[in-house]
Scaffold this motif. Structure first.
Motif, PDB file in Angstrom:
ATOM      1  N   GLN A   1      22.694  34.339  69.240  1.00  0.00           N
ATOM      2  CA  GLN A   1      23.709  34.708  68.282  1.00  0.00           C
ATOM      3  C   GLN A   1      24.830  35.589  69.158  1.00  0.00           C
ATOM      4  O   GLN A   1      26.171  35.351  68.771  1.00  0.00           O
ATOM      5  CB  GLN A   1      23.039  35.542  67.367  1.00  0.00           C
ATOM      6  CG  GLN A   1      22.185  34.782  66.372  1.00  0.00           C
ATOM      7  CD  GLN A   1      21.434  35.710  65.623  1.00  0.00           C
ATOM      8  OE1 GLN A   1      21.138  36.916  65.834  1.00  0.00           O
ATOM      9  NE2 GLN A   1      21.326  35.424  64.088  1.00  0.00           N
ATOM     10  N   VAL A   2      24.674  36.456  69.998  1.00  0.00           N
ATOM     11  CA  VAL A   2      25.778  37.109  70.558  1.00  0.00           C
ATOM     12  C   VAL A   2      26.298  36.332  71.693  1.00  0.00           C
ATOM     13  O   VAL A   2      27.602  36.278  71.451  1.00  0.00           O
ATOM     14  CB  VAL A   2      24.734  38.362  71.546  1.00  0.00           C
ATOM     15  CG1 VAL A   2      26.216  38.917  72.443  1.00  0.00           C
ATOM     16  CG2 VAL A   2      24.103  39.351  70.553  1.00  0.00           C
TER      17      VAL A   2
ATOM     18  N   LYS B   1      22.085  39.935  77.979  1.00  0.00           N
ATOM     19  CA  LYS B   1      20.810  40.564  77.997  1.00  0.00           C
ATOM     20  C   LYS B   1      20.716  41.682  77.000  1.00  0.00           C
ATOM     21  O   LYS B   1      21.757  42.599  77.014  1.00  0.00           O
ATOM     22  CB  LYS B   1      20.896  41.244  79.338  1.00  0.00           C
ATOM     23  CG  LYS B   1      19.697  41.986  79.421  1.00  0.00           C
ATOM     24  CD  LYS B   1      18.373  41.320  79.748  1.00  0.00           C
ATOM     25  CE  LYS B   1      17.207  42.244  80.132  1.00  0.00           C
ATOM     26  NZ  LYS B   1      15.984  41.750  79.643  1.00  0.00           N
ATOM     27  N   LEU B   2      20.115  41.425  75.829  1.00  0.00           N
ATOM     28  CA  LEU B   2      19.760  42.587  75.018  1.00  0.00           C
ATOM     29  C   LEU B   2      18.303  43.395  75.629  1.00  0.00           C
ATOM     30  O   LEU B   2      17.614  43.063  75.793  1.00  0.00           O
ATOM     31  CB  LEU B   2      19.337  41.768  73.626  1.00  0.00           C
ATOM     32  CG  LEU B   2      20.473  41.003  73.178  1.00  0.00           C
ATOM     33  CD1 LEU B   2      20.034  40.487  71.809  1.00  0.00           C
ATOM     34  CD2 LEU B   2      21.655  41.677  73.082  1.00  0.00           C
TER      35      LEU B   2
ATOM     36  N   PRO C   1      13.535  45.858  69.912  1.00  0.00           N
ATOM     37  CA  PRO C   1      14.779  45.713  70.470  1.00  0.00           C
ATOM     38  C   PRO C   1      15.666  47.272  70.116  1.00  0.00           C
ATOM     39  O   PRO C   1      15.301  47.871  69.203  1.00  0.00           O
ATOM     40  CB  PRO C   1      15.490  44.858  69.372  1.00  0.00           C
ATOM     41  CG  PRO C   1      14.457  44.087  68.987  1.00  0.00           C
ATOM     42  CD  PRO C   1      13.359  44.747  68.900  1.00  0.00           C
ATOM     43  N   ARG C   2      16.579  47.473  70.992  1.00  0.00           N
ATOM     44  CA  ARG C   2      17.045  48.969  70.912  1.00  0.00           C
ATOM     45  C   ARG C   2      18.480  48.898  70.242  1.00  0.00           C
ATOM     46  O   ARG C   2      19.161  49.863  70.287  1.00  0.00           O
ATOM     47  CB  ARG C   2      17.213  49.547  72.414  1.00  0.00           C
ATOM     48  CG  ARG C   2      15.874  49.660  72.779  1.00  0.00           C
ATOM     49  CD  ARG C   2      15.769  50.936  74.013  1.00  0.00           C
ATOM     50  NE  ARG C   2      16.718  52.016  73.848  1.00  0.00           N
ATOM     51  CZ  ARG C   2      16.696  52.710  74.804  1.00  0.00           C
ATOM     52  NH1 ARG C   2      16.679  52.398  76.073  1.00  0.00           N
ATOM     53  NH2 ARG C   2      17.474  53.751  74.788  1.00  0.00           N
ATOM     54  N   GLY C   3      19.033  47.558  70.062  1.00  0.00           N
ATOM     55  CA  GLY C   3      20.203  47.529  69.123  1.00  0.00           C
ATOM     56  C   GLY C   3      21.481  47.516  70.225  1.00  0.00           C
ATOM     57  O   GLY C   3      22.636  47.603  69.731  1.00  0.00           O
ATOM     58  N   PHE C   4      21.212  47.161  71.414  1.00  0.00           N
ATOM     59  CA  PHE C   4      22.472  47.073  72.374  1.00  0.00           C
ATOM     60  C   PHE C   4      22.116  45.932  73.602  1.00  0.00           C
ATOM     61  O   PHE C   4      20.893  45.770  73.559  1.00  0.00           O
ATOM     62  CB  PHE C   4      23.041  48.328  72.871  1.00  0.00           C
ATOM     63  CG  PHE C   4      22.001  49.057  73.900  1.00  0.00           C
ATOM     64  CD1 PHE C   4      22.551  48.867  75.204  1.00  0.00           C
ATOM     65  CD2 PHE C   4      21.312  49.924  73.452  1.00  0.00           C
ATOM     66  CE1 PHE C   4      21.551  49.297  76.113  1.00  0.00           C
ATOM     67  CE2 PHE C   4      20.246  50.188  74.450  1.00  0.00           C
ATOM     68  CZ  PHE C   4      20.364  50.310  75.789  1.00  0.00           C
ATOM     69  N   GLY C   5      23.115  45.721  73.987  1.00  0.00           N
ATOM     70  CA  GLY C   5      23.039  44.912  75.235  1.00  0.00           C
ATOM     71  C   GLY C   5      24.253  44.495  76.110  1.00  0.00           C
ATOM     72  O   GLY C   5      25.113  45.460  75.913  1.00  0.00           O
TER      73      GLY C   5
ATOM     74  N   ILE D   1      30.138  43.523  80.071  1.00  0.00           N
ATOM     75  CA  ILE D   1      30.894  44.193  78.637  1.00  0.00           C
ATOM     76  C   ILE D   1      29.340  44.691  77.599  1.00  0.00           C
ATOM     77  O   ILE D   1      28.547  44.029  77.880  1.00  0.00           O
ATOM     78  CB  ILE D   1      31.215  42.960  77.673  1.00  0.00           C
ATOM     79  CG1 ILE D   1      32.393  42.187  78.304  1.00  0.00           C
ATOM     80  CG2 ILE D   1      31.745  43.604  76.503  1.00  0.00           C
ATOM     81  CD1 ILE D   1      32.868  40.959  77.771  1.00  0.00           C
ATOM     82  N   TYR D   2      29.648  45.928  77.484  1.00  0.00           N
ATOM     83  CA  TYR D   2      28.535  46.625  76.485  1.00  0.00           C
ATOM     84  C   TYR D   2      28.837  46.216  75.287  1.00  0.00           C
ATOM     85  O   TYR D   2      29.826  46.196  74.523  1.00  0.00           O
ATOM     86  CB  TYR D   2      28.698  47.959  76.700  1.00  0.00           C
ATOM     87  CG  TYR D   2      27.902  48.997  75.908  1.00  0.00           C
ATOM     88  CD1 TYR D   2      26.683  49.085  75.797  1.00  0.00           C
ATOM     89  CD2 TYR D   2      28.675  49.610  74.697  1.00  0.00           C
ATOM     90  CE1 TYR D   2      25.981  49.789  75.006  1.00  0.00           C
ATOM     91  CE2 TYR D   2      27.937  50.081  73.804  1.00  0.00           C
ATOM     92  CZ  TYR D   2      26.625  50.396  73.944  1.00  0.00           C
ATOM     93  OH  TYR D   2      25.814  51.081  73.091  1.00  0.00           O
ATOM     94  N   VAL D   3      27.655  45.841  74.371  1.00  0.00           N
ATOM     95  CA  VAL D   3      27.801  45.547  73.122  1.00  0.00           C
ATOM     96  C   VAL D   3      26.990  46.483  72.576  1.00  0.00           C
ATOM     97  O   VAL D   3      25.706  46.303  72.610  1.00  0.00           O
ATOM     98  CB  VAL D   3      27.455  43.845  72.820  1.00  0.00           C
ATOM     99  CG1 VAL D   3      27.562  43.647  71.458  1.00  0.00           C
ATOM    100  CG2 VAL D   3      28.277  43.202  73.796  1.00  0.00           C
TER     101      VAL D   3
END
Length: 86
Positions: free
Chosen positions: A18-19, A33-34, A43-47, A5-7
């Motif tokens: 937290q995720v 994996k962030l 951080p790039r803001g997705f994982g 799943i892309y978040v």
């Protein structure tokens, strides 16, 4: 069957724990994996989240949900497109 799943649009302060907690409400989470920037380490803001079951429910419930004041984008991850290097 494992679903990847892309978040996206996560706050930069979000942690893998937290995720994981958000997604565990819907089923077994195998990994979180962030993604960090290669050069800065920030951080790039997705994982990505891998789940055995409950992935469809998690995607439906969490897509558009608020996380730290940002609206998350959650969907099934697609294979990465290959880019040619010059």
């Amino acid at each position: 069957m494992v679903t990847n799943i892309y978040v996206g649009n996560l706050p930069f302060s979000a942690s893998e724990d937290q995720v994981r907690q958000m997604f565990e409400a819907y089923g077994q989470v195998n990994s979180v994996k962030l993604i960090n920037d290669r050069e800065t380490g920030r951080p790039r803001g997705f994982g990505f989240v891998e789940m055995d079951g409950g992935a469809a429910e998690a995607i439906q419930a969490l897509n558009g949900a608020d996380c730290g004041g940002r609206t998350m984008k959650v969907n099934e991850a697609r294979p990465r497109e290959r880019r040619e290097r010059w």
